[in-house]
Design a protein around this motif. Structure first.
Motif, PDB file in Angstrom:
ATOM      1  N   UNK A  87       1.248  -1.250  -0.039  1.00 53.28           N
ATOM      2  CA  UNK A  87      -0.150   0.446   0.008  1.00 53.28           C
ATOM      3  C   UNK A  87       1.013   1.321  -0.098  1.00 53.28           C
ATOM      4  N   UNK A  88       0.751   1.948  -1.517  1.00 49.23           N
ATOM      5  CA  UNK A  88       2.210   3.340  -1.340  1.00 49.23           C
ATOM      6  C   UNK A  88       1.177   4.528  -1.338  1.00 49.23           C
ATOM      7  N   UNK A  89       1.318   5.335   0.252  1.00 46.16           N
ATOM      8  CA  UNK A  89       0.890   6.440   0.111  1.00 46.16           C
ATOM      9  C   UNK A  89       1.483   7.284  -0.536  1.00 46.16           C
ATOM     10  N   UNK A  90       2.179   7.766  -1.023  1.00 46.07           N
ATOM     11  CA  UNK A  90       2.575   8.547  -1.545  1.00 46.07           C
ATOM     12  C   UNK A  90       2.075   8.673  -3.442  1.00 46.07           C
ATOM     13  N   UNK A  91       2.237   6.874  -3.337  1.00 45.04           N
ATOM     14  CA  UNK A  91       1.784   6.917  -4.767  1.00 45.04           C
ATOM     15  C   UNK A  91       0.278   6.575  -5.014  1.00 45.04           C
ATOM     16  N   UNK A  92      -0.425   6.616  -3.846  1.00 45.75           N
ATOM     17  CA  UNK A  92      -1.648   6.684  -3.716  1.00 45.75           C
ATOM     18  C   UNK A  92      -2.482   5.518  -4.711  1.00 45.75           C
TER      19      UNK A  92
END
Length: 412
Positions: A87-92
């Motif tokens: 789950x990549x918060x930076x790249x949503x």
């Protein structure tokens, strides 16, 4: 099948046949690819003939070519999250190994039927970001039923909610929608997993994602949709909830920030004539807190949501900067010979600064991190401010009595 009812019960697939589809990253197998190619050719021809002829053909296709209304084919959808990898918060986005099962009724199919050139629905994952790789499709058939199984490792985008970061919970999901197909029928999706919704994340203990926990509440949202030719189809949003592991953020960022703020208050306990020793803790704290605030852009994108972490960083910087204002006030008092007033200001700052910082810290914890109603945060804030006010008044009274006693003891 009907538009709102399940067209079938789970068939006995052991009586059917199995066909492996073409490997690769494409969503469908060979038969579905042919159907998509045929549909694309028809649409391309329509564009080439001209807008008038295109409209006529579109009406004919929508009506089944013979004046009859197109009939829905109810396709039951089951989705299984086999492994949540990222789950990549930076790249949503999130990356997942997912298996999809599509089941529909076909009365012409028996356990002895050939599966070559069989009609297949074309279903797409509309929030697909990137398909890493796919597995061979599997086609199963029983008496009157057909099931297509696909599996892939892909990345999907979805809207993050950052307001409570790093105490946030996200809802990764996949959006499924039927692609328009020519002919007498159209696809109408429904969830065939309602009776066993927990099976969607039955492999959650095997998820390999780092920094997330508490995978729960699998859900399916059905959104009715009418396509360009008037077919009443559905869009399915199938997902679950996941909570961020915030321990590392507390240890690496929140606690050090609090320590730097407290370090900036060291000047309150240093003699009022020592300007540089009082100033250095303030400068060190402000620089480090400003860097902390700027570093948040590496973790999460700059979005319209103001996060708890950003508010906390900003409040911490402001409190450290306000210590410099207090230093100027104290220095000005001392320069004009008002030494007792300067010392009293330091005593008062020892109460007001920690008291207000704690009040605001937990106010925003309740309002933004815990996402409680605003009135609940004020229930905490107002009594605490009253306590700080009483403590400040008592501090002032103590300093006044101390000064009066000191003057009384001095020889005339």
């Amino acid at each position: 099948g009907g538009a709102s009812t399940h067209p079938c019960t789970q068939p006995d697939w052991t009586a059917g046949g199995v066909r492996g589809g073409r490997e690769g990253t494409q969503m469908g197998g060979g038969a579905r690819g042919s159907a998509m190619g045929a549909g694309g050719a028809v649409r391309g021809s329509m564009v080439g003939v001209g807008s008038v002829v295109a409209c006529v053909l579109l009406v004919v296709l929508a009506a089944g070519g013979c004046g009859a209304a197109r009939q829905p084919v109810a396709v039951g959808v089951e989705l299984f999250y086999l492994d949540l990898r990222l789950i990549d918060s930076r790249n949503v986005l999130f990356e997942v190994n997912v298996e999809s099962r599509y089941t529909w009724r076909n009365d012409s199919i028996t356990s002895e039927s050939s599966l070559d050139n069989i009609w297949l629905p074309t279903i797409q994952h509309t929030n697909l970001k990137k398909r890493e790789y796919g597995y061979p499709d599997v086609l199963l058939a029983g008496d009157g039923f057909v099931q297509l199984r696909t599996r892939e490792v892909s990345k999907y985008s979805f809207a993050f909610k950052f307001s409570s970061f790093p105490f946030d919970e996200q809802e990764p999901h996949i959006v499924l929608e039927a692609v328009y197909q020519t002919g007498d029928h159209y696809v109408q999706l429904y969830s065939a997993q309602d009776d066993d919704i927990d099976s969607m994340i039955s492999h959650k203990d095997e998820f390999t994602v780092e920094g997330w926990r508490d995978f729960r509440n699998p859900n399916v949202i059905v959104m009715p949709k009418v396509n360009g030719v008037g077919d009443e189809t559905n869009v399915l949003v199938i997902g679950f909830e996941a909570a961020r592991v915030y321990n590392s953020f507390l240890v690496q960022q929140v606690v050090p920030a609090i320590i730097f703020v407290m370090y900036s208050w060291a000047g309150f306990f240093i003699d009022i004539t020592s300007v540089m020793p009082r100033l250095m803790p303030i400068l060190i704290a402000v620089v480090n807190l400003a860097n902390f605030n700027a570093s948040l852009g590496v973790i999460i994108p700059r979005s319209s949501d103001t996060t708890w972490m950003e508010v906390f960083a900003l409040v911490s910087v402001l409190f450290a900067a306000l210590v410099a204002v207090e230093l100027l006030i104290v220095h000005n008092f001392a320069r004009h010979g008002k030494r007792e007033l300067a010392k009293g200001t330091d005593f008062l700052a020892r109460v007001i600064f920690p008291g207000l910082y704690i009040a605001l810290f937990f106010f925003f914890i309740i309002d933004m991190a815990a996402e409680e109603p605003l009135w609940a945060a004020f229930i905490w804030l107002v009594p605490w401010l009253l306590i700080v006010l009483v403590a400040a008044i008592l501090t002032v009274l103590y300093r006044v009595l101390h000064v009066m006693r000191k003057h009384k003891d001095e020889p005339e």
